[in-house]
Design an enzyme around this catalytic site. Structure first.
Site, mmCIF file in Angstrom:
data_model
loop_
_atom_site.group_PDB
_atom_site.id
_atom_site.type_symbol
_atom_site.label_atom_id
_atom_site.label_comp_id
_atom_site.label_asym_id
_atom_site.label_seq_id
_atom_site.Cartn_x
_atom_site.Cartn_y
_atom_site.Cartn_z
ATOM 1 N N HIS A 106 64.471 64.182 54.566
ATOM 2 C CA HIS A 106 64.998 64.669 55.814
ATOM 3 C C HIS A 106 66.161 65.530 55.620
ATOM 4 C CE1 HIS A 106 62.410 62.075 58.911
ATOM 5 N NE2 HIS A 106 61.879 63.139 58.499
ATOM 6 N N ASN A 161 58.581 55.174 55.783
ATOM 7 C CA ASN A 161 59.514 56.465 55.583
ATOM 8 C C ASN A 161 59.945 56.477 54.194
ATOM 9 O OD1 ASN A 161 60.125 57.365 58.231
ATOM 10 N ND2 ASN A 161 60.829 55.458 58.882
ATOM 11 N N LYS A 208 52.132 57.889 67.629
ATOM 12 C CA LYS A 208 53.563 58.739 67.938
ATOM 13 C C LYS A 208 53.364 59.996 68.427
ATOM 14 C CE LYS A 208 56.275 56.467 64.689
ATOM 15 N NZ LYS A 208 57.456 56.914 63.223
ATOM 16 N N GLU A 254 52.103 62.525 51.152
ATOM 17 C CA GLU A 254 51.970 61.480 51.893
ATOM 18 C C GLU A 254 50.794 60.405 51.391
ATOM 19 O OE1 GLU A 254 53.990 60.691 54.292
ATOM 20 O OE2 GLU A 254 54.738 62.681 54.871
ATOM 21 N N HIS A 305 61.621 59.512 52.907
ATOM 22 C CA HIS A 305 61.861 60.255 54.049
ATOM 23 C C HIS A 305 63.248 60.687 54.307
ATOM 24 C CE1 HIS A 305 57.638 60.112 54.393
ATOM 25 N NE2 HIS A 305 57.578 60.644 55.641
ATOM 26 N N LYS A 335 47.284 53.462 56.821
ATOM 27 C CA LYS A 335 48.033 53.411 58.119
ATOM 28 C C LYS A 335 47.545 52.649 59.291
ATOM 29 C CE LYS A 335 50.878 56.311 60.755
ATOM 30 N NZ LYS A 335 51.037 57.368 60.962
ATOM 31 N N ARG A 393 56.491 49.039 59.772
ATOM 32 C CA ARG A 393 56.043 50.481 60.022
ATOM 33 C C ARG A 393 57.135 51.273 59.269
ATOM 34 N NH1 ARG A 393 52.890 53.258 65.136
ATOM 35 N NH2 ARG A 393 52.765 55.296 64.357
ATOM 36 N N GLU A 409 57.056 50.078 65.485
ATOM 37 C CA GLU A 409 57.853 50.199 64.553
ATOM 38 C C GLU A 409 59.174 49.374 64.589
ATOM 39 O OE1 GLU A 409 58.050 54.271 62.859
ATOM 40 O OE2 GLU A 409 60.081 53.960 62.211
ATOM 41 N N ARG A 455 50.935 59.970 84.131
ATOM 42 C CA ARG A 455 51.515 58.543 83.462
ATOM 43 C C ARG A 455 50.226 58.110 82.305
ATOM 44 N NH1 ARG A 455 52.801 56.813 88.526
ATOM 45 N NH2 ARG A 455 54.980 57.307 88.900
ATOM 46 N N HIS A 459 57.632 69.674 54.947
ATOM 47 C CA HIS A 459 57.979 68.312 55.093
ATOM 48 C C HIS A 459 57.483 67.370 53.666
ATOM 49 C CE1 HIS A 459 58.715 64.607 56.956
ATOM 50 N NE2 HIS A 459 57.180 64.135 56.715
#
Ligand SMILES: NC(=O)c1ccc[n+]([C@@H]2O[C@H](COP(=O)([O-])OP(=O)(O)OC[C@H]3O[C@@H](n4cnc5c(N)ncnc54)[C@H](O)[C@@H]3O)[C@@H](O)[C@H]2O)c1
Length: 355
Positions: free
Chosen positions: A249, A242, A140, A182, A245, A224, A238, A234, A118, A262
């Site tokens: 994507h 994106n 993340k 980025e 993106h 960041k 946050r 998020e 955990r 990416h």
């Protein structure tokens, strides 16, 4: 060396940015406890694993796991191998996972650390520009599923991030430039001074000058960190990260993740989102040209390839997680240095994709 503290809901951690950090036992020592598992990929292990030797000398129980390289291996099977290795190591709650690699290794090792007993500590040691300015900070973690990227994952903040700028010298040109996209993103959405600094320093960035890299990584991590502190899970701002993106994507999915890095897809996406901001009258005319010019000078692509079907891309954009009630929501610019999340009419998106 510079240090940025990242605050989040449950505490804080340092991000170290500098040269020679992988060999600095005094820095690494502060964040390593218990038994240690180093997770890496073959490219990174060959180049950098040895540099950790001084830091790991005093650790009695340690193992290494070298996972196959590439996004196609960011899977539950690789995650399982990390868990198996932790069990072989007889790792307990005080153990440490060291994630030495790009975003793929960082995301998988972080997710294994989130799940094992955990949650055990993970120290992120990002070796790509993308991982240093983005993936390693913010907690993340996750793996892909056949039905989608990053479908399985958890928030699990690292105990520390150690970004050794020396590792960037061996990065493949396209991977390096994809990371720069980025950095441009942070300037565009929330830091006009960073954007102007990037415009003034393209030569140093293209030559990977150490001082220029230090500033680019430091300013990106600072941005960041501020976003993560304000919105760790998020639920609000946050999402601004994106920017570019949703278009990106769609392009990545349409080309089966095999054509574009990416960051390259995001660069094209940022240009399209800024063009849309102009079409909708949200941003001063000329902003898109300014962004496109910077990206071009950094060697990034700025236009959709001719063979892309705009209607297919639009359909793929309808699947984005930010959408609500069938409306496509995009991050658009208000000006260089400020962005908003905006519901966008499909016709206007189509117009931009066709132009
Ligand atoms: N967790 C997050 O917040 C977050 C954010 C952005 C992206 N990501 C994830 O990051 C991943 C992409 O990361 P990436 O671009 O770092 O890709 P990557 O980890 O696949 O690395 C790219 C390539 O560079 C090689 N490499 C790594 N470091 C090197 C070095 N110093 N010298 C030479 N080669 C090196 C790797 O072996 C690999 O072949 C994606 O899976 C994406 O989902 C996560």
């Amino acid at each position: 060396m510079k240090v940025i503290q990242v605050s989040h809901g449950d505490g804080e951690y340092p991000v170290y940015v500098g040269q020679g950090l992988l060999g600095m036992a005094s820095v690494i020592d502060r964040h390593v406890e218990g038994r240690v598992l180093v997770v890496s990929d073959p490219n990174v292990a060959r180049l950098y694993l040895d540099r950790l030797r001084p830091a790991l000398e005093r650790v009695r129980h340690k193992r290494r796991l070298i996972l196959p390289d590439g996004e196609q291996h960011k899977t539950v099977e690789s995650w399982q191998r990390i868990i198996d290795e932790l069990i072989t190591l007889k790792a307990q709650r005080d153990a440490t996972v060291l994630a030495l690699g790009g975003g793929v290794i960082g995301d998988m090792a972080g997710f294994a650390a989130a799940c094992y007993m955990r949650g055990i500590r993970v120290v992120q040691m990002p070796t790509t520009l993308l991982a240093q300015v983005d993936a390693s900070v913010g907690g993340k973690t996750g793996v892909n599923h056949a039905s989608g990227k990053n479908l399985i994952g958890a928030f699990h903040q690292p105990a520390a991030v150690i970004a050794d700028l020396d590792t960037l010298s061996s990065l493949d040109e396209r991977d390096y430039r994809a990371g720069l996209a980025e950095v441009v993103k942070y300037g565009a959405i929330r830091d006009a001074a960073l954007f102007a600094w990037l415009e003034a320093n393209t030569e140093g960035l293209n030559a990977r000058l150490p001082g220029t890299l230090m500033e680019a990584v430091f300013q990106s991590v600072r941005n960041k960190a501020e976003v993560v502190a304000a919105d760790t899970r998020e639920s609000g701002q946050r999402a601004l990260l994106n920017f570019g993106h949703t278009f990106g994507h769609a392009l990545e999915t349409a080309t089966a993740y095999s054509v574009w890095r990416h960051g390259e897809a995001v660069a094209i996406g940022m240009v399209l989102a800024t063009r849309l901001s102009e079409v909708l009258g949200r941003v001063e005319t000329g902003t898109c040209d300014r962004l496109r010019d910077l990206l071009k000078r950094l060697g990034l692509p700025t236009a959709l390839p001719e063979d892309q079907d705009p209607d297919r891309l639009l359909n793929l954009m309808r699947l984005d997680k930010k959408n609500r009630a069938d409306q496509i929501r995009l991050i658009l610019l208000d000006t260089i240095g400020k962005a908003s999340i905006v519901p966008c009419p499909a016709d206007d998106i189509r117009e931009v994709l066709h132009s």
